[in-house]
Design a protein around this motif. Structure first.
Motif, PDB file in Angstrom:
ATOM      1  N   LYS A  96      -6.405   0.454  -2.318  1.00  0.00           N
ATOM      2  CA  LYS A  96      -6.194   0.059  -0.922  1.00  0.00           C
ATOM      3  C   LYS A  96      -4.736   0.188  -0.485  1.00  0.00           C
ATOM      4  CE  LYS A  96     -10.085  -3.124  -1.333  1.00  0.00           C
ATOM      5  NZ  LYS A  96     -10.574  -4.518  -1.186  1.00  0.00           N
ATOM      6  N   ILE A  97      -4.091   1.275  -0.929  1.00  0.00           N
ATOM      7  CA  ILE A  97      -2.690   1.475  -0.540  1.00  0.00           C
ATOM      8  C   ILE A  97      -2.569   1.895   0.926  1.00  0.00           C
ATOM      9  CG2 ILE A  97      -1.886   1.971  -2.865  1.00  0.00           C
ATOM     10  CD1 ILE A  97      -1.969   4.943  -2.194  1.00  0.00           C
ATOM     11  N   LEU A  98      -3.650   2.426   1.493  1.00  0.00           N
ATOM     12  CA  LEU A  98      -3.759   2.684   2.922  1.00  0.00           C
ATOM     13  C   LEU A  98      -5.092   2.120   3.395  1.00  0.00           C
ATOM     14  CD1 LEU A  98      -2.583   6.424   3.234  1.00  0.00           C
ATOM     15  CD2 LEU A  98      -1.297   4.390   3.909  1.00  0.00           C
ATOM     16  N   THR A  99      -5.204   1.880   4.683  1.00  0.00           N
ATOM     17  CA  THR A  99      -6.477   1.426   5.223  1.00  0.00           C
ATOM     18  C   THR A  99      -7.452   2.597   5.312  1.00  0.00           C
ATOM     19  OG1 THR A  99      -5.868   1.868   7.518  1.00  0.00           O
ATOM     20  CG2 THR A  99      -5.286  -0.310   6.614  1.00  0.00           C
ATOM     21  N   VAL A 100      -8.718   2.288   5.508  1.00  0.00           N
ATOM     22  CA  VAL A 100      -9.725   3.336   5.695  1.00  0.00           C
ATOM     23  C   VAL A 100      -9.342   4.219   6.876  1.00  0.00           C
ATOM     24  CG1 VAL A 100     -12.131   3.800   6.321  1.00  0.00           C
ATOM     25  CG2 VAL A 100     -11.601   1.966   4.704  1.00  0.00           C
ATOM     26  N   SER A 101      -8.917   3.603   7.972  1.00  0.00           N
ATOM     27  CA  SER A 101      -8.582   4.383   9.174  1.00  0.00           C
ATOM     28  C   SER A 101      -7.375   5.279   8.944  1.00  0.00           C
ATOM     29  CB  SER A 101      -8.344   3.456  10.362  1.00  0.00           C
ATOM     30  OG  SER A 101      -7.246   2.603  10.151  1.00  0.00           O
ATOM     31  N   GLU A 102      -6.416   4.830   8.140  1.00  0.00           N
ATOM     32  CA  GLU A 102      -5.235   5.657   7.855  1.00  0.00           C
ATOM     33  C   GLU A 102      -5.599   6.850   6.980  1.00  0.00           C
ATOM     34  OE1 GLU A 102      -1.901   2.093   8.227  1.00  0.00           O
ATOM     35  OE2 GLU A 102      -2.876   2.482   6.296  1.00  0.00           O
ATOM     36  N   PHE A 103      -6.354   6.616   5.915  1.00  0.00           N
ATOM     37  CA  PHE A 103      -6.817   7.736   5.090  1.00  0.00           C
ATOM     38  C   PHE A 103      -7.604   8.727   5.939  1.00  0.00           C
ATOM     39  CE2 PHE A 103      -6.303   5.282   0.997  1.00  0.00           C
ATOM     40  CZ  PHE A 103      -5.605   6.260   0.308  1.00  0.00           C
ATOM     41  N   SER A 104      -8.520   8.213   6.754  1.00  0.00           N
ATOM     42  CA  SER A 104      -9.412   9.065   7.535  1.00  0.00           C
ATOM     43  C   SER A 104      -8.649   9.861   8.595  1.00  0.00           C
ATOM     44  CB  SER A 104     -10.483   8.213   8.218  1.00  0.00           C
ATOM     45  OG  SER A 104     -11.215   7.461   7.283  1.00  0.00           O
ATOM     46  N   ALA A 105      -7.794   9.177   9.335  1.00  0.00           N
ATOM     47  CA  ALA A 105      -7.086   9.828  10.437  1.00  0.00           C
ATOM     48  C   ALA A 105      -6.148  10.911   9.935  1.00  0.00           C
ATOM     49  CB  ALA A 105      -6.316   8.786  11.249  1.00  0.00           C
ATOM     50  N   PHE A 106      -5.361  10.592   8.916  1.00  0.00           N
ATOM     51  CA  PHE A 106      -4.415  11.597   8.415  1.00  0.00           C
ATOM     52  C   PHE A 106      -5.136  12.770   7.770  1.00  0.00           C
ATOM     53  CE2 PHE A 106      -1.080   8.355   8.901  1.00  0.00           C
ATOM     54  CZ  PHE A 106      -0.099   9.141   9.468  1.00  0.00           C
ATOM     55  N   ARG A 134       6.303  10.078  -4.787  1.00  0.00           N
ATOM     56  CA  ARG A 134       7.274   9.226  -4.090  1.00  0.00           C
ATOM     57  C   ARG A 134       6.600   8.423  -2.978  1.00  0.00           C
ATOM     58  NH1 ARG A 134      11.601   8.336  -7.177  1.00  0.00           N
ATOM     59  NH2 ARG A 134      12.244  10.262  -8.226  1.00  0.00           N
ATOM     60  N   LEU A 135       5.699   9.057  -2.245  1.00  0.00           N
ATOM     61  CA  LEU A 135       4.981   8.348  -1.193  1.00  0.00           C
ATOM     62  C   LEU A 135       4.107   7.255  -1.784  1.00  0.00           C
ATOM     63  CD1 LEU A 135       3.989   7.955   1.725  1.00  0.00           C
ATOM     64  CD2 LEU A 135       2.301   9.780   1.291  1.00  0.00           C
ATOM     65  N   ARG A 136       3.383   7.558  -2.825  1.00  0.00           N
ATOM     66  CA  ARG A 136       2.496   6.576  -3.445  1.00  0.00           C
ATOM     67  C   ARG A 136       3.293   5.363  -3.942  1.00  0.00           C
ATOM     68  NH1 ARG A 136      -2.520   5.899  -5.776  1.00  0.00           N
ATOM     69  NH2 ARG A 136      -2.501   4.651  -7.687  1.00  0.00           N
ATOM     70  N   ALA A 137       4.447   5.628  -4.539  1.00  0.00           N
ATOM     71  CA  ALA A 137       5.283   4.529  -5.038  1.00  0.00           C
ATOM     72  C   ALA A 137       5.718   3.611  -3.893  1.00  0.00           C
ATOM     73  CB  ALA A 137       6.499   5.099  -5.767  1.00  0.00           C
ATOM     74  N   LEU A 138       6.096   4.202  -2.761  1.00  0.00           N
ATOM     75  CA  LEU A 138       6.513   3.396  -1.605  1.00  0.00           C
ATOM     76  C   LEU A 138       5.356   2.594  -1.029  1.00  0.00           C
ATOM     77  CD1 LEU A 138       8.866   5.934   0.227  1.00  0.00           C
ATOM     78  CD2 LEU A 138       9.553   3.855  -0.980  1.00  0.00           C
ATOM     79  N   LEU A 139       4.173   3.188  -0.996  1.00  0.00           N
ATOM     80  CA  LEU A 139       3.003   2.490  -0.460  1.00  0.00           C
ATOM     81  C   LEU A 139       2.595   1.321  -1.358  1.00  0.00           C
ATOM     82  CD1 LEU A 139       0.827   5.517   0.733  1.00  0.00           C
ATOM     83  CD2 LEU A 139       2.197   3.968   2.148  1.00  0.00           C
ATOM     84  N   GLN A 185       5.815   3.992   7.971  1.00  0.00           N
ATOM     85  CA  GLN A 185       4.782   4.473   7.048  1.00  0.00           C
ATOM     86  C   GLN A 185       4.201   5.797   7.541  1.00  0.00           C
ATOM     87  OE1 GLN A 185       1.741   1.823   5.068  1.00  0.00           O
ATOM     88  NE2 GLN A 185       0.379   2.894   6.468  1.00  0.00           N
ATOM     89  N   ASN A 186       3.904   5.885   8.831  1.00  0.00           N
ATOM     90  CA  ASN A 186       3.389   7.133   9.392  1.00  0.00           C
ATOM     91  C   ASN A 186       4.368   8.277   9.179  1.00  0.00           C
ATOM     92  OD1 ASN A 186       1.142   5.753  10.288  1.00  0.00           O
ATOM     93  ND2 ASN A 186       1.808   5.639  12.411  1.00  0.00           N
ATOM     94  N   ALA A 187       5.640   8.005   9.414  1.00  0.00           N
ATOM     95  CA  ALA A 187       6.660   9.040   9.245  1.00  0.00           C
ATOM     96  C   ALA A 187       6.744   9.506   7.796  1.00  0.00           C
ATOM     97  CB  ALA A 187       8.017   8.504   9.705  1.00  0.00           C
ATOM     98  N   LEU A 188       6.675   8.577   6.866  1.00  0.00           N
ATOM     99  CA  LEU A 188       6.767   8.930   5.449  1.00  0.00           C
ATOM    100  C   LEU A 188       5.559   9.748   5.000  1.00  0.00           C
ATOM    101  CD1 LEU A 188       8.129   5.534   4.089  1.00  0.00           C
ATOM    102  CD2 LEU A 188       9.383   7.710   4.182  1.00  0.00           C
ATOM    103  N   ILE A 189       4.382   9.413   5.500  1.00  0.00           N
ATOM    104  CA  ILE A 189       3.183  10.187   5.163  1.00  0.00           C
ATOM    105  C   ILE A 189       3.333  11.621   5.658  1.00  0.00           C
ATOM    106  CG2 ILE A 189       0.707  10.455   5.619  1.00  0.00           C
ATOM    107  CD1 ILE A 189       0.566   7.366   5.775  1.00  0.00           C
ATOM    108  N   ILE A 190       3.792  11.771   6.894  1.00  0.00           N
ATOM    109  CA  ILE A 190       3.956  13.110   7.465  1.00  0.00           C
ATOM    110  C   ILE A 190       5.031  13.896   6.716  1.00  0.00           C
ATOM    111  CG2 ILE A 190       4.659  14.379   9.533  1.00  0.00           C
ATOM    112  CD1 ILE A 190       3.397  12.076  11.168  1.00  0.00           C
TER     113      ILE A 190
END
Length: 225
Positions: A129-139, A172-177, A193-198
């Motif tokens: 659960k490092i991201l929400t369902v909506s975050e995984f889905s949207a990105f 690196r992203l996973r570690a931050l999340l 968080q959005n910026a780091l994912i992108i």
């Protein structure tokens, strides 16, 4: 649409409900049909619009859309990111106000979003659960518009965390999340968080190795997928 929602006048002739709709008709400049009711008790005004407002999730659920709450949240996030609304420390600015009908119509006209949603639910569970369902889905949906295979690989590796060396932008992203999830003092704001994912996705797509992943809103423009 004539939907039964009325314009209400009290028994003394006072407009109790419908001011904004009538003002909109003035601006529209053309006649619109409404149910109009007269003779309502003046004191009834205190009870109008006092219930819980119907949400987009309610509309999706009424139309038998599964997982309505998370689906509505996913669609809102997709539209906000896709339309390029500015992301700031305070959240989203310039975001178009989406009606419940807008969101439902978007769902109907973008069937491929449902594949991203099912994958998002799976990654949410296996990732811790490092991201929400909506975050995984949207990105995933937005990344798939660029390259579906890369989107699947990026999100799968982000969720699983396997076979990642320390110079990988996904590592690196996973570690931050994870840090954001377990340490309140390191909690990422939504815009960051959005910026780091992108940024991580863009590094991944270009094959770039990195020593550090960060976003400085004072010195950087918000990144674009």
């Amino acid at each position: 649409m004539l939907n039964g929602q009325g314009i209400l006048f009290s028994n003394s002739g006072v407009l109790l409900d419908g001011q904004h709709r009538l003002s909109a008709i003035v601006k529209f400049g053309k006649p619109v049909y409404f149910d109009v009711k007269f003779g309502i008790c003046d004191s009834a005004f205190n009870t109008l619009d006092d219930g819980k407002k119907r949400s987009a999730a309610d509309v999706l659920s009424i139309n038998n859309v599964p997982n309505a709450t998370n689906t509505a949240a996913s669609i809102k996030k997709i539209i906000i990111l896709k339309n390029g609304q500015t992301q700031t420390k305070g959240g989203q600015t310039g975001a178009k106000v989406l009606s419940n009908l807008d969101i439902y119509n978007w769902y109907l006209s973008h069937p491929h979003m449902r594949d991203s949603f099912l994958l998002g639910m799976k990654w949410y569970d296996i990732s811790g659960k490092i991201l929400t369902v909506s975050e995984f889905s949207a990105f995933h949906y937005l990344m798939s518009e660029i390259d579906e295979a890369d989107a699947n690989e990026f999100m799968s590796r982000l969720a699983l965390g396997s076979n990642l060396d320390s110079s990988s932008p996904i590592f690196r992203l996973r570690a931050l999340l994870i840090q954001s999830k377990i340490n309140k003092t390191k909690r990422l704001k939504n815009f960051a968080q959005n910026a780091l994912i992108i940024k991580s996705w863009n590094y991944f797509r270009s094959g770039r190795k990195i020593k550090q992943l960060k976003f400085d809103p004072e010195r950087e423009d918000f990144p674009v997928l």
